[in-house]
Design a protein around this motif. Structure first.
Motif, mmCIF file in Angstrom:
data_model
loop_
_atom_site.group_PDB
_atom_site.id
_atom_site.type_symbol
_atom_site.label_atom_id
_atom_site.label_comp_id
_atom_site.label_asym_id
_atom_site.label_seq_id
_atom_site.Cartn_x
_atom_site.Cartn_y
_atom_site.Cartn_z
ATOM 1 N N ASP A 82 46.634 48.978 39.074
ATOM 2 C CA ASP A 82 46.144 47.606 39.029
ATOM 3 C C ASP A 82 45.469 47.342 40.370
ATOM 4 O OD1 ASP A 82 46.928 46.813 36.503
ATOM 5 O OD2 ASP A 82 48.352 45.295 37.184
ATOM 6 N N HIS A 83 44.329 46.670 40.330
ATOM 7 C CA HIS A 83 43.530 46.453 41.548
ATOM 8 C C HIS A 83 42.855 45.091 41.393
ATOM 9 C CE1 HIS A 83 39.999 47.416 44.256
ATOM 10 N NE2 HIS A 83 41.019 47.827 44.987
ATOM 11 N N HIS A 84 43.682 44.046 41.400
ATOM 12 C CA HIS A 84 43.191 42.716 41.048
ATOM 13 C C HIS A 84 42.457 42.032 42.205
ATOM 14 C CE1 HIS A 84 45.131 42.951 37.232
ATOM 15 N NE2 HIS A 84 46.371 42.914 37.716
ATOM 16 N N ILE A 85 41.311 41.487 41.880
ATOM 17 C CA ILE A 85 40.546 40.647 42.815
ATOM 18 C C ILE A 85 40.617 39.199 42.343
ATOM 19 C CG2 ILE A 85 38.268 40.180 43.793
ATOM 20 C CD1 ILE A 85 37.734 43.245 43.509
ATOM 21 N N ASP A 86 40.105 38.939 41.143
ATOM 22 C CA ASP A 86 40.191 37.610 40.537
ATOM 23 C C ASP A 86 40.323 37.786 39.029
ATOM 24 O OD1 ASP A 86 40.121 34.977 39.785
ATOM 25 O OD2 ASP A 86 38.040 34.633 40.389
ATOM 26 N N PRO A 87 41.555 38.069 38.567
ATOM 27 C CA PRO A 87 41.739 38.351 37.140
ATOM 28 C C PRO A 87 41.886 37.114 36.257
ATOM 29 C CG PRO A 87 43.808 38.652 38.268
ATOM 30 C CD PRO A 87 42.784 38.289 39.323
ATOM 31 N N GLY A 88 41.467 35.964 36.763
ATOM 32 C CA GLY A 88 41.493 34.746 35.950
ATOM 33 C C GLY A 88 42.898 34.343 35.562
ATOM 34 N N GLY A 89 43.092 34.025 34.275
ATOM 35 C CA GLY A 89 44.367 33.532 33.776
ATOM 36 C C GLY A 89 45.487 34.550 33.774
ATOM 37 N N HIS A 90 45.203 35.784 34.158
ATOM 38 C CA HIS A 90 46.250 36.806 34.256
ATOM 39 C C HIS A 90 47.271 36.414 35.329
ATOM 40 C CE1 HIS A 90 47.938 40.798 33.766
ATOM 41 N NE2 HIS A 90 47.763 41.082 35.052
ATOM 42 N N PHE A 91 46.802 35.716 36.382
ATOM 43 C CA PHE A 91 47.690 35.193 37.428
ATOM 44 C C PHE A 91 47.980 33.724 37.137
ATOM 45 C CE2 PHE A 91 46.164 38.084 41.166
ATOM 46 C CZ PHE A 91 46.848 39.151 40.614
ATOM 47 N N SER A 92 49.248 33.335 37.332
ATOM 48 C CA SER A 92 49.614 31.939 37.116
ATOM 49 C C SER A 92 50.747 31.551 38.051
ATOM 50 C CB SER A 92 50.049 31.724 35.661
ATOM 51 O OG SER A 92 50.529 30.407 35.478
ATOM 52 N N GLU A 93 50.707 30.302 38.512
ATOM 53 C CA GLU A 93 51.827 29.760 39.283
ATOM 54 C C GLU A 93 53.021 29.474 38.375
ATOM 55 O OE1 GLU A 93 51.738 29.727 42.614
ATOM 56 O OE2 GLU A 93 49.737 30.599 42.361
ATOM 57 N N THR A 94 52.764 29.341 37.074
ATOM 58 C CA THR A 94 53.824 29.140 36.084
ATOM 59 C C THR A 94 53.658 30.185 34.976
ATOM 60 O OG1 THR A 94 52.450 27.500 34.947
ATOM 61 C CG2 THR A 94 54.072 26.674 36.534
#
Length: 193
Positions: free
Chosen positions: A60-72
């Motif tokens: 995994d090499h995330h830069i800006d994966p959109g909704g894949h990241f969430s605070e909740t």
């Protein structure tokens, strides 16, 4: 379960694909899977045994994966931040190092990127194309996590025309209680588990 001893040499047309055994997915990481560090140790032993002529890794090499990241996060489609490009969390977990692999395929820069087949080398070569150029027709898949990126990589491997075996003893799952259904899904798709 695996059907052959893991130390037995594999045909040169079979590659080992090590999926996402990264710091953030092992104990102490931001999205740790129980047993992740043990997987790293066991995978290193298999690679060192010389059982495979061709061994590659995905990350995994995330830069800006959109909704894949969430605070909740819901831990199904969204997750806490993990494996961000340039952070220690995205590096392979010791004792694994990039020098152990013939190629490393980074994935998920701007997407969820579950499957290793979504990844590419730093030169832009896809996993499927790279494997075909090496004469690979079968892949053995291991790594993290069994119920997410290992699953997606195995299923995509079949779609790409490779024979696929998952080395379940060299995986760990986010939700181990779902493994019986996952085994059925993989087997139905033509994956050997």
């Amino acid at each position: 379960m695996t059907t052959a001893p893991l130390s037995a040499p594999r045909p040169s047309t079979t590659a080992l694909v090590v999926v996402d055994v990264q710091n953030d997915f092992c104990e102490g990481g931001s999205l740790a899977v129980d047993g992740g560090a043990a997987v790293a140790t066991d995978v290193e032993a298999l690679v060192a045994s010389g059982a495979y002529d061709t061994v590659v890794a995905t990350r995994d090499h995330h830069i800006d994966p959109g909704g894949h990241f969430s605070e909740t996060p819901n831990f199904v489609d969204s997750w806490p931040r993990h494996c961000e490009a340039g952070t220690p969390g995205m590096e392979l977990h010791e004792p694994l190092t990039t020098s152990m692999f013939a190629a490393v395929f980074d994935k998920g820069e701007y997407s969820a990127g579950y499957s290793g087949f979504e990844g590419s080398t730093s030169g832009g070569e896809s996993l499927a194309d790279w494997l075909r150029q090496q004469g690979i027709t079968r892949i053995d898949v291991c790594g993290l996590a069994m119920d997410h990126c290992v699953r997606a990589t195995a299923l995509d491997g079949v779609r790409e025309g490779f024979g696929v075996r998952v080395l379940e003893d060299l995986t760990a799952a986010v939700m181990p209680q779902n493994l019986p259904a996952l085994r059925e899904e993989l087997t139905a798709a033509g994956v050997q588990v």
